[in-house]
Design a protein around this motif. Structure first.
Motif, PDB file in Angstrom:
ATOM      1  N   MET A 261      94.570  50.695  65.523  1.00  0.00           N
ATOM      2  CA  MET A 261      94.685  51.567  64.522  1.00  0.00           C
ATOM      3  C   MET A 261      94.185  50.831  63.358  1.00  0.00           C
ATOM      4  SD  MET A 261      95.043  54.650  63.504  1.00  0.00           S
ATOM      5  CE  MET A 261      95.121  55.806  62.258  1.00  0.00           C
ATOM      6  N   THR A 262      92.998  51.027  62.624  1.00  0.00           N
ATOM      7  CA  THR A 262      92.445  50.388  61.530  1.00  0.00           C
ATOM      8  C   THR A 262      92.947  51.400  60.182  1.00  0.00           C
ATOM      9  OG1 THR A 262      90.420  51.663  61.893  1.00  0.00           O
ATOM     10  CG2 THR A 262      90.753  49.239  62.532  1.00  0.00           C
ATOM     11  N   GLY A 263      92.791  50.692  58.968  1.00  0.00           N
ATOM     12  CA  GLY A 263      93.284  51.390  57.773  1.00  0.00           C
ATOM     13  C   GLY A 263      92.030  52.053  57.360  1.00  0.00           C
ATOM     14  N   PRO A 264      92.200  52.628  56.032  1.00  0.00           N
ATOM     15  CA  PRO A 264      91.250  53.093  55.219  1.00  0.00           C
ATOM     16  C   PRO A 264      90.079  52.109  54.700  1.00  0.00           C
ATOM     17  CG  PRO A 264      92.924  53.174  53.872  1.00  0.00           C
ATOM     18  CD  PRO A 264      93.417  52.745  55.452  1.00  0.00           C
ATOM     19  N   ILE A 265      89.022  52.577  54.348  1.00  0.00           N
ATOM     20  CA  ILE A 265      88.174  51.849  53.437  1.00  0.00           C
ATOM     21  C   ILE A 265      88.183  52.019  52.075  1.00  0.00           C
ATOM     22  CG2 ILE A 265      85.703  51.507  53.238  1.00  0.00           C
ATOM     23  CD1 ILE A 265      85.144  52.647  56.004  1.00  0.00           C
ATOM     24  N   GLY A 266      88.547  50.784  51.488  1.00  0.00           N
ATOM     25  CA  GLY A 266      88.286  50.780  50.001  1.00  0.00           C
ATOM     26  C   GLY A 266      86.902  50.378  49.364  1.00  0.00           C
ATOM     27  N   TYR A 267      86.445  51.125  48.338  1.00  0.00           N
ATOM     28  CA  TYR A 267      85.185  50.594  47.951  1.00  0.00           C
ATOM     29  C   TYR A 267      85.190  50.686  46.220  1.00  0.00           C
ATOM     30  CZ  TYR A 267      80.093  51.483  47.560  1.00  0.00           C
ATOM     31  OH  TYR A 267      78.690  51.422  47.521  1.00  0.00           O
ATOM     32  N   TYR A 268      84.941  49.242  45.891  1.00  0.00           N
ATOM     33  CA  TYR A 268      85.070  48.854  44.619  1.00  0.00           C
ATOM     34  C   TYR A 268      83.793  49.270  43.745  1.00  0.00           C
ATOM     35  CZ  TYR A 268      85.137  46.188  40.071  1.00  0.00           C
ATOM     36  OH  TYR A 268      85.237  45.880  38.857  1.00  0.00           O
ATOM     37  N   VAL A 269      83.772  49.918  42.797  1.00  0.00           N
ATOM     38  CA  VAL A 269      82.642  50.204  41.967  1.00  0.00           C
ATOM     39  C   VAL A 269      82.579  49.692  40.798  1.00  0.00           C
ATOM     40  CG1 VAL A 269      81.349  52.424  41.143  1.00  0.00           C
ATOM     41  CG2 VAL A 269      82.944  52.419  42.939  1.00  0.00           C
ATOM     42  N   HIS A 270      81.576  48.880  40.338  1.00  0.00           N
ATOM     43  CA  HIS A 270      81.442  48.226  39.155  1.00  0.00           C
ATOM     44  C   HIS A 270      81.105  49.303  38.389  1.00  0.00           C
ATOM     45  CE1 HIS A 270      79.940  45.167  36.125  1.00  0.00           C
ATOM     46  NE2 HIS A 270      80.376  44.359  36.781  1.00  0.00           N
ATOM     47  N   HIS A 271      81.438  49.158  36.906  1.00  0.00           N
ATOM     48  CA  HIS A 271      81.123  49.914  35.734  1.00  0.00           C
ATOM     49  C   HIS A 271      79.837  49.588  34.805  1.00  0.00           C
ATOM     50  CE1 HIS A 271      84.264  46.919  34.771  1.00  0.00           C
ATOM     51  NE2 HIS A 271      83.941  46.964  33.695  1.00  0.00           N
ATOM     52  N   HIS A 272      79.229  48.816  35.336  1.00  0.00           N
ATOM     53  CA  HIS A 272      78.078  48.398  34.143  1.00  0.00           C
ATOM     54  C   HIS A 272      76.776  49.162  34.882  1.00  0.00           C
ATOM     55  CE1 HIS A 272      75.350  46.669  31.418  1.00  0.00           C
ATOM     56  NE2 HIS A 272      74.611  46.083  32.331  1.00  0.00           N
ATOM     57  N   GLY A 273      76.202  50.299  34.004  1.00  0.00           N
ATOM     58  CA  GLY A 273      75.472  51.125  34.578  1.00  0.00           C
ATOM     59  C   GLY A 273      76.193  52.327  35.554  1.00  0.00           C
ATOM     60  N   ASP A 274      75.272  53.273  35.822  1.00  0.00           N
ATOM     61  CA  ASP A 274      76.007  54.465  36.833  1.00  0.00           C
ATOM     62  C   ASP A 274      75.409  54.150  38.258  1.00  0.00           C
ATOM     63  OD1 ASP A 274      77.455  56.703  36.725  1.00  0.00           O
ATOM     64  OD2 ASP A 274      76.047  58.148  37.162  1.00  0.00           O
ATOM     65  N   GLY A 275      74.680  53.272  38.497  1.00  0.00           N
ATOM     66  CA  GLY A 275      74.084  53.452  39.969  1.00  0.00           C
ATOM     67  C   GLY A 275      75.009  53.078  41.187  1.00  0.00           C
ATOM     68  N   HIS A 276      75.994  52.145  40.607  1.00  0.00           N
ATOM     69  CA  HIS A 276      77.204  51.726  41.675  1.00  0.00           C
ATOM     70  C   HIS A 276      77.865  53.031  41.887  1.00  0.00           C
ATOM     71  CE1 HIS A 276      76.067  47.494  40.660  1.00  0.00           C
ATOM     72  NE2 HIS A 276      76.116  47.864  39.178  1.00  0.00           N
ATOM     73  N   ARG A 277      78.094  53.757  40.936  1.00  0.00           N
ATOM     74  CA  ARG A 277      79.129  55.147  41.289  1.00  0.00           C
ATOM     75  C   ARG A 277      78.280  56.005  42.118  1.00  0.00           C
ATOM     76  NH1 ARG A 277      79.952  60.343  38.950  1.00  0.00           N
ATOM     77  NH2 ARG A 277      78.065  59.914  37.456  1.00  0.00           N
ATOM     78  N   GLN A 278      76.985  56.209  41.589  1.00  0.00           N
ATOM     79  CA  GLN A 278      76.245  57.457  42.398  1.00  0.00           C
ATOM     80  C   GLN A 278      75.991  56.730  43.903  1.00  0.00           C
ATOM     81  OE1 GLN A 278      75.155  60.076  41.589  1.00  0.00           O
ATOM     82  NE2 GLN A 278      75.466  60.026  39.434  1.00  0.00           N
ATOM     83  N   ARG A 279      75.761  55.467  44.024  1.00  0.00           N
ATOM     84  CA  ARG A 279      75.800  54.892  45.507  1.00  0.00           C
ATOM     85  C   ARG A 279      77.180  55.041  46.253  1.00  0.00           C
ATOM     86  NH1 ARG A 279      72.838  50.437  44.280  1.00  0.00           N
ATOM     87  NH2 ARG A 279      74.517  49.312  43.836  1.00  0.00           N
ATOM     88  N   ALA A 280      78.297  54.637  45.556  1.00  0.00           N
ATOM     89  CA  ALA A 280      79.436  54.897  46.065  1.00  0.00           C
ATOM     90  C   ALA A 280      79.767  56.155  46.530  1.00  0.00           C
ATOM     91  CB  ALA A 280      80.575  54.367  45.161  1.00  0.00           C
ATOM     92  N   LEU A 281      79.460  57.096  45.579  1.00  0.00           N
ATOM     93  CA  LEU A 281      79.602  58.670  46.149  1.00  0.00           C
ATOM     94  C   LEU A 281      78.796  59.031  47.213  1.00  0.00           C
ATOM     95  CD1 LEU A 281      79.933  60.249  42.458  1.00  0.00           C
ATOM     96  CD2 LEU A 281      81.802  59.900  44.230  1.00  0.00           C
ATOM     97  N   ALA A 282      77.624  58.753  47.149  1.00  0.00           N
ATOM     98  CA  ALA A 282      76.714  59.159  48.301  1.00  0.00           C
ATOM     99  C   ALA A 282      77.328  58.562  49.851  1.00  0.00           C
ATOM    100  CB  ALA A 282      75.391  58.489  48.131  1.00  0.00           C
ATOM    101  N   ILE A 283      77.764  57.145  49.852  1.00  0.00           N
ATOM    102  CA  ILE A 283      78.210  56.681  50.965  1.00  0.00           C
ATOM    103  C   ILE A 283      79.424  57.287  51.354  1.00  0.00           C
ATOM    104  CG2 ILE A 283      79.152  54.420  52.090  1.00  0.00           C
ATOM    105  CD1 ILE A 283      77.227  53.054  50.304  1.00  0.00           C
ATOM    106  N   ALA A 284      80.587  57.518  50.533  1.00  0.00           N
ATOM    107  CA  ALA A 284      81.891  57.971  50.336  1.00  0.00           C
ATOM    108  C   ALA A 284      81.641  59.623  51.115  1.00  0.00           C
ATOM    109  CB  ALA A 284      82.583  58.234  49.109  1.00  0.00           C
ATOM    110  N   GLU A 285      80.566  60.187  50.486  1.00  0.00           N
ATOM    111  CA  GLU A 285      80.532  61.723  51.063  1.00  0.00           C
ATOM    112  C   GLU A 285      80.321  61.643  52.603  1.00  0.00           C
ATOM    113  OE1 GLU A 285      78.002  63.101  47.870  1.00  0.00           O
ATOM    114  OE2 GLU A 285      79.640  63.506  46.441  1.00  0.00           O
TER     115      GLU A 285
END
Length: 355
Positions: free
Chosen positions: A1-25
């Motif tokens: 059994m494996t655990g969940p995935i964590g995803y660290y999002v850098h806060h300089h610029g908004d591209g990291h958050r948008q990329r993380a959301l696309a993958i997370a969704e």
């Protein structure tokens, strides 16, 4: 059994958050985003809003190390002394790891968080940005990761990247959030100024709009409003649906950040690229490859007003000439989600072997 995935999002610029959301969704349940400034900005995706680690309101990456307390260790990029935000975010990340027991941690991007996760016994996937990243911190972060993720086409890789790094990299262009099919307005020139920087001088964009009066100019992002605004120019500031605006535009102007380049290439837009100065030659490296593949008209220095009509015409003509086969884009976010799922059991096996 494996655990969940964590995803660290850098806060300089908004591209990291948008990329993380696309993958997370695309991943669905079982992924948690961790980063500063996420509160209320991740929709249905689980997220932990971390304390800010910046030493100043404007993040430059400098940590002011090097005084009598000692130099920054050569394996780190950012390690300021006596910073309460750094202490508390470190505690919150490790507390989440201890409680959630993640099977994998995607780090986009931070050498320090990657090393923290590794010290906390979590396999990492390091998001590798463009440019020449052969410095000690990046080399160590790459070596400690179980895999590397590049959010761009392999054809945009910097030729100086070592073959062993290329071999460990999963290339995933087109990591963008889904946008509804839109009717394209060929007369719309969309200027996208990212939150990581960009030319926010409204007078310059007013000059450009006046030089090309038969097109409508729309500017997204932080930009001052010029005192003499031409009738074909509008300043929108920040909007939630930047992807939709890109889909509707006839031509896009912007920097060479991964987020914007991914969106432009995925929708095969005529593109005028103004690369910005970034560490590790990140944007200029990508812009050189875009120019070589004829995927963008690159503007290296701000042009005189008289050049704008020709530049716009060149970008439109470039797309009429076809699309570079090397830059065909699949569903990037879905491909990454499937790939991460395959890595989870491998990471769990590696953890057990090391125990």
């Amino acid at each position: 059994m494996t655990g969940p995935i964590g995803y660290y999002v850098h806060h300089h610029g908004d591209g990291h958050r948008q990329r993380a959301l696309a993958i997370a969704e695309s991943v669905g349940a079982g992924i948690t985003l961790l980063g500063t400034g996420l509160a209320g900005r991740t929709g249905a995706v689980s997220a932990i809003d971390l304390p800010d680690d910046r030493v100043a309101d404007v993040f430059s990456g400098a940590d002011r190390c090097g005084d009598s307390c000692g130099e920054r260790p050569p394996a780190l990029h950012y390690a300021p002394f006596d910073h309460d935000g750094v202490r508390r975010r470190t505690a919150e990340i490790t507390h989440w790891i201890a409680e959630a027991r993640p099977g994998l941690m995607v780090v986009d991007v931070s050498v320090e968080v990657a090393m923290l996760a590794r010290l906390a016994s979590v396999p990492t996937v390091y998001v590798r940005l463009s440019g020449v990243r052969d410095d000690r911190p990046h080399v160590d972060a790459f070596a400690s990761a179980c895999a590397l993720l590049a959010p761009f086409h392999a054809a945009l890789e910097d030729p100086a990247t070592p073959p062993e790094v290329v071999a460990r990299t999963f290339y995933a262009p087109g990591i963008i959030r889904a946008a509804p099919v839109a009717e394209v307005d060929e007369r719309c020139i969309l200027v996208v100024l990212g939150s990581g920087g960009g030319d926010g001088d409204g007078a310059r964009w007013a000059e450009a709009a006046r030089a090309v009066p038969d097109h409508r100019w729309e500017v997204l992002g932080a930009c001052n409003v010029p005192s003499d605004m031409p009738g074909n120019l509008r300043m929108h500031g920040w909007i939630d649906d930047a992807d939709g605006a890109i889909a509707r535009a006839g031509l896009v102007i912007g920097a060479a950040g991964d987020g914007l380049v991914s969106a432009v290439l995925a929708r095969r837009k005529p593109f005028l690229c103004l690369p910005e100065a970034r560490p590790f030659d990140e944007q200029r490296s990508k812009a050189r490859r875009l120019a070589a593949l004829e995927a963008a008209v690159v503007i290296w220095t701000w042009p005189p007003a008289s050049d704008w009509p020709l530049l716009i015409a060149r970008a439109f003509e470039q797309r009429r000439g076809g699309w570079p086969p090397a830059l065909d884009t699949a569903e990037g976010a879905a491909r990454v989600a499937a790939w991460l799922t395959t890595l989870l059991p491998q990471a769990a096996s590696a953890q057990r072997a090391r125990s």
